[in-house]
Design an enzyme around this catalytic site. Sequence first.
Site, PDB file in Angstrom:
ATOM      1  N   HIS A  64       0.816  -1.215   0.000  1.00 53.59           N
ATOM      2  CA  HIS A  64       0.000   0.000   0.000  1.00 53.59           C
ATOM      3  C   HIS A  64       0.855   1.273   0.000  1.00 53.59           C
ATOM      4  O   HIS A  64       0.390   2.327  -0.433  1.00 53.59           O
ATOM      5  CB  HIS A  64      -0.943   0.004   1.195  1.00 53.59           C
ATOM      6  N   ASP A 123      -7.536  -1.765  -1.253  1.00 54.88           N
ATOM      7  CA  ASP A 123      -8.495  -2.651  -0.594  1.00 54.88           C
ATOM      8  C   ASP A 123      -9.894  -2.145  -0.933  1.00 54.88           C
ATOM      9  O   ASP A 123     -10.180  -0.953  -0.746  1.00 54.88           O
ATOM     10  CB  ASP A 123      -8.315  -2.625   0.925  1.00 54.88           C
ATOM     11  N   GLU A 170      -6.256 -12.616   0.552  1.00 56.24           N
ATOM     12  CA  GLU A 170      -7.196 -11.550   0.919  1.00 56.24           C
ATOM     13  C   GLU A 170      -8.142 -11.272  -0.247  1.00 56.24           C
ATOM     14  O   GLU A 170      -7.701 -10.801  -1.298  1.00 56.24           O
ATOM     15  CB  GLU A 170      -6.439 -10.268   1.286  1.00 56.24           C
ATOM     16  N   HIS A 197      -7.959  -7.364  -1.467  1.00 52.38           N
ATOM     17  CA  HIS A 197      -6.726  -6.649  -1.791  1.00 52.38           C
ATOM     18  C   HIS A 197      -6.308  -6.930  -3.231  1.00 52.38           C
ATOM     19  O   HIS A 197      -6.137  -8.084  -3.630  1.00 52.38           O
ATOM     20  CB  HIS A 197      -5.616  -7.105  -0.829  1.00 52.38           C
TER      21      HIS A 197
END
Length: 249
Positions: free
Chosen positions: A134, A141, A211, A214
């Site tokens: 990030h 996300d 995830e 993500h």
Amino acid sequence: MKPYQLLSIQDCHESLVPIDQSIFFCLEPHPYLAIGAPYDTVSPFYLRQGVLNALYQAQQNLQSIQPTWKLAIFDAYRPVAVQDYMVNYTFQELLRGRGLTETMLSPSILAAIWAEVYTFWAVPSHDPKTPPPHSTGAAIDLTLVDSDKKLIDMGSPIDEISDRSFPEYFYHQAQRLDLTNQKDDYLKVHQHREILDQAMSQAGFQRHPQEWWHFSLGDQLWAWQIEQQTGQSMVAHYGRADLITSQKL
């Protein structure tokens, strides 16, 4: 160190640019700002220009599948200081949820809990060669909302530390069930996750292996995933965003 962090970075020096909140639904109050994460004057709703261009395409892809749905942005650019804050916050939340404190645990148990955290959270490294995804401005996300801005059921909340966060979890759970309402519910949740993945992947994004929420484009994780899929040698296009010349946020 995670495998993807071994890949080299040749930053293309694109600026961070704001996400157009008239096109996307941005979750506010921002969940990390609400608990005190130190963004200072930086906005979490920024991405590198090329990544944002791909996100516009992903929104178009989504609306070709579900015309009234929107991508809902949970978090995008995240300074390393915020990554550090959230990793420690998550660790403390795990302890609180289990009625534990650090002083009552052995080093081996503490290490096991930290391992749980790092299953989902990148290490808040300040090394330019190993930036958290990030912190590059190339990871995002997100989830989905309907025309009433109601969150679509994805089976688990973003950032949950459990197997339910794995993208294929509900599909595999459904295969273990006979024909029941619960199986139908699990498959519906899986379908929602697949709709999000389809919209994003067709725009060039790669989904995180663990995830459902993500996605990234151009960072080390993205490059490593393509290497694994194709055998082609890859280089990341985006390093830590605060190390490039970018517009004032």
